[in-house]
Scaffold this motif. Structure first.
Motif, PDB file in Angstrom:
ATOM      1  N   ARG A 169     -23.050  -4.656   5.401  1.00  0.00           N
ATOM      2  CA  ARG A 169     -23.701  -4.017   4.246  1.00  0.00           C
ATOM      3  C   ARG A 169     -22.968  -4.366   2.959  1.00  0.00           C
ATOM      4  N   THR A 170     -21.640  -4.401   3.025  1.00  0.00           N
ATOM      5  CA  THR A 170     -20.866  -4.782   1.849  1.00  0.00           C
ATOM      6  C   THR A 170     -21.226  -6.193   1.416  1.00  0.00           C
ATOM      7  N   ARG A 171     -21.295  -7.095   2.383  1.00  0.00           N
ATOM      8  CA  ARG A 171     -21.648  -8.487   2.071  1.00  0.00           C
ATOM      9  C   ARG A 171     -23.036  -8.557   1.441  1.00  0.00           C
ATOM     10  N   ALA A 172     -23.987  -7.840   2.003  1.00  0.00           N
ATOM     11  CA  ALA A 172     -25.346  -7.878   1.476  1.00  0.00           C
ATOM     12  C   ALA A 172     -25.435  -7.287   0.074  1.00  0.00           C
ATOM     13  N   GLY A 173     -24.544  -6.349  -0.234  1.00  0.00           N
ATOM     14  CA  GLY A 173     -24.600  -5.672  -1.520  1.00  0.00           C
ATOM     15  C   GLY A 173     -23.776  -6.307  -2.617  1.00  0.00           C
ATOM     16  N   MET A 174     -23.030  -7.375  -2.301  1.00  0.00           N
ATOM     17  CA  MET A 174     -22.204  -7.993  -3.325  1.00  0.00           C
ATOM     18  C   MET A 174     -23.083  -8.703  -4.355  1.00  0.00           C
ATOM     19  N   PRO A 175     -22.940  -8.379  -5.638  1.00  0.00           N
ATOM     20  CA  PRO A 175     -23.827  -8.968  -6.643  1.00  0.00           C
ATOM     21  C   PRO A 175     -23.439 -10.408  -6.964  1.00  0.00           C
ATOM     22  N   PRO A 176     -24.375 -11.184  -7.497  1.00  0.00           N
ATOM     23  CA  PRO A 176     -24.074 -12.577  -7.847  1.00  0.00           C
ATOM     24  C   PRO A 176     -22.932 -12.721  -8.856  1.00  0.00           C
ATOM     25  N   GLY A 177     -22.753 -11.708  -9.705  1.00  0.00           N
ATOM     26  CA  GLY A 177     -21.714 -11.787 -10.731  1.00  0.00           C
ATOM     27  C   GLY A 177     -20.355 -11.288 -10.293  1.00  0.00           C
ATOM     28  N   MET A 178     -20.160 -11.077  -9.005  1.00  0.00           N
ATOM     29  CA  MET A 178     -18.908 -10.481  -8.531  1.00  0.00           C
ATOM     30  C   MET A 178     -17.681 -11.265  -8.976  1.00  0.00           C
ATOM     31  N   LEU A 179     -17.718 -12.587  -8.852  1.00  0.00           N
ATOM     32  CA  LEU A 179     -16.551 -13.380  -9.245  1.00  0.00           C
ATOM     33  C   LEU A 179     -16.304 -13.301 -10.746  1.00  0.00           C
ATOM     34  N   ASP A 180     -17.377 -13.257 -11.541  1.00  0.00           N
ATOM     35  CA  ASP A 180     -17.208 -13.074 -12.985  1.00  0.00           C
ATOM     36  C   ASP A 180     -16.530 -11.737 -13.274  1.00  0.00           C
ATOM     37  N   HIS A 181     -16.924 -10.708 -12.536  1.00  0.00           N
ATOM     38  CA  HIS A 181     -16.327  -9.389 -12.749  1.00  0.00           C
ATOM     39  C   HIS A 181     -14.829  -9.423 -12.425  1.00  0.00           C
ATOM     40  N   PHE A 182     -14.476 -10.012 -11.285  1.00  0.00           N
ATOM     41  CA  PHE A 182     -13.068 -10.033 -10.901  1.00  0.00           C
ATOM     42  C   PHE A 182     -12.249 -10.984 -11.775  1.00  0.00           C
ATOM     43  N   ASP A 183     -12.885 -12.000 -12.327  1.00  0.00           N
ATOM     44  CA  ASP A 183     -12.196 -12.821 -13.325  1.00  0.00           C
ATOM     45  C   ASP A 183     -11.834 -11.970 -14.539  1.00  0.00           C
ATOM     46  N   LEU A 184     -12.766 -11.111 -14.964  1.00  0.00           N
ATOM     47  CA  LEU A 184     -12.466 -10.218 -16.082  1.00  0.00           C
ATOM     48  C   LEU A 184     -11.367  -9.230 -15.698  1.00  0.00           C
ATOM     49  N   VAL A 185     -11.412  -8.710 -14.474  1.00  0.00           N
ATOM     50  CA  VAL A 185     -10.346  -7.821 -13.997  1.00  0.00           C
ATOM     51  C   VAL A 185      -8.980  -8.455 -14.207  1.00  0.00           C
ATOM     52  N   SER A 186      -8.855  -9.730 -13.883  1.00  0.00           N
ATOM     53  CA  SER A 186      -7.562 -10.405 -13.961  1.00  0.00           C
ATOM     54  C   SER A 186      -7.094 -10.614 -15.396  1.00  0.00           C
ATOM     55  N   ARG A 187      -8.023 -10.510 -16.379  1.00  0.00           N
ATOM     56  CA  ARG A 187      -7.670 -10.773 -17.778  1.00  0.00           C
ATOM     57  C   ARG A 187      -7.617  -9.517 -18.638  1.00  0.00           C
ATOM     58  N   VAL A 188      -8.124  -8.410 -18.142  1.00  0.00           N
ATOM     59  CA  VAL A 188      -8.208  -7.179 -18.940  1.00  0.00           C
ATOM     60  C   VAL A 188      -6.814  -6.700 -19.363  1.00  0.00           C
TER      61      VAL A 188
END
Length: 263
Positions: A169-188
């Motif tokens: 379910r987690t895999r199915a629910g991961m949005p297409p922008g997930m990597l963009d979000h975590f890239d922002l996490v690393s720079r915030v």
């Protein structure tokens, strides 16, 4: 600006709450357990970040200032001139930047499982998620994020079959922008914003969080003038039903103390 038009959930009536979700999450995923309750007496405005919900993916790296401004734009477009901001995880940094850039609109802040800058555990997690995704190992991304976001007690109670189903379910629910979000996490980095915030703030620290260390919440509370800190003992990064009910109790008490919304 790399922030496209955002897909926005609007529900309820009353003083406005602007919802800022976490990386790889969404409005339903982060706030689903409390949406109905909060919408009874608040207007909820929940924009999805680029690549989440129905929001198209960004054309380049996400920018925190752009995202904060777009969140405010969506709230105003929904008819809300002022609001409290409820931020979860990455959404806490988004909420802080909203309050720093638009102090006249922000009536209060609720920051849950948040961070002013990625702590060592979160930074390592963001790197691992990126490396696994770059290798096309999305099931391992789902397994890692699922295990990181639940409490040891919840994991111990799950059978292997239940765990596999939850990971699917987690895999199915991961949005297409997930990597963009975590890239922002690393720079915030909103550490420089904290001392200038004027809005009342409630910081909620799940003490069993294994993705964002509780110390990150403590740093938020210590840096924001007059912030109130509460702990959710043993709670994980994703709050289960019991911990979310406790969260709701504290958040409602806090919201009741805020000044009236501007007309």
């Amino acid at each position: 600006m790399n922030t496209p038009q955002l897909d926005v959930v609007v529900r309820g009536t009353g003083p406005a709450l602007l919802l800022a979700h976490g990386a790889g999450g969404g409005i339903e995923g982060n706030f689903g357990l409390v949406l109905d309750d909060l919408a009874r007496d608040h207007t909820l405005v929940g924009p999805h970040y680029p690549g989440a919900g129905g929001s198209p993916a960004a054309t380049g790296p996400l920018d925190l200032d752009d995202l904060a401004d777009q969140m405010v734009t969506e709230a105003v477009a929904a008819g809300q001139e002022s609001f409290a901001v409820l931020g979860e995880s990455l959404g806490s940094a988004v909420a802080v930047r909203i309050a720093a850039r638009h102090p006249e609109r922000v009536r209060g802040l609720v920051l849950t499982a948040g961070f002013p800058a990625a702590d060592p555990v979160l930074a390592l997690a963001a790197r691992l998620i990126k490396s696994l995704a770059d290798a096309g190992r999305w099931e391992e991304v789902a397994r890692f994020t699922h295990l990181s976001c639940l409490s040891p007690a919840d994991l111990a109670a799950a059978s292997p079959a239940d765990l596999d189903a939850a990971v699917a379910r987690t895999r199915a629910g991961m949005p297409p922008g997930m990597l963009d979000h975590f890239d922002l996490v690393s720079r915030v980095d909103v550490r420089a914003d904290l001392g200038d915030l004027s809005a009342p703030a409630l910081v909620v620290a799940p003490t069993g969080d294994r993705l964002v260390l509780p110390e990150s919440s403590y740093r938020l509370a210590a840096g924001i003038p007059g912030a109130k800190l509460i702990e959710l003992p043993g709670a994980a990064h994703i709050l289960n039903e019991t911990d979310r009910a406790t969260w709701l109790h504290h958040v409602r008490r806090f919201l009741d103390t805020l000044p009236p919304a501007s007309e």
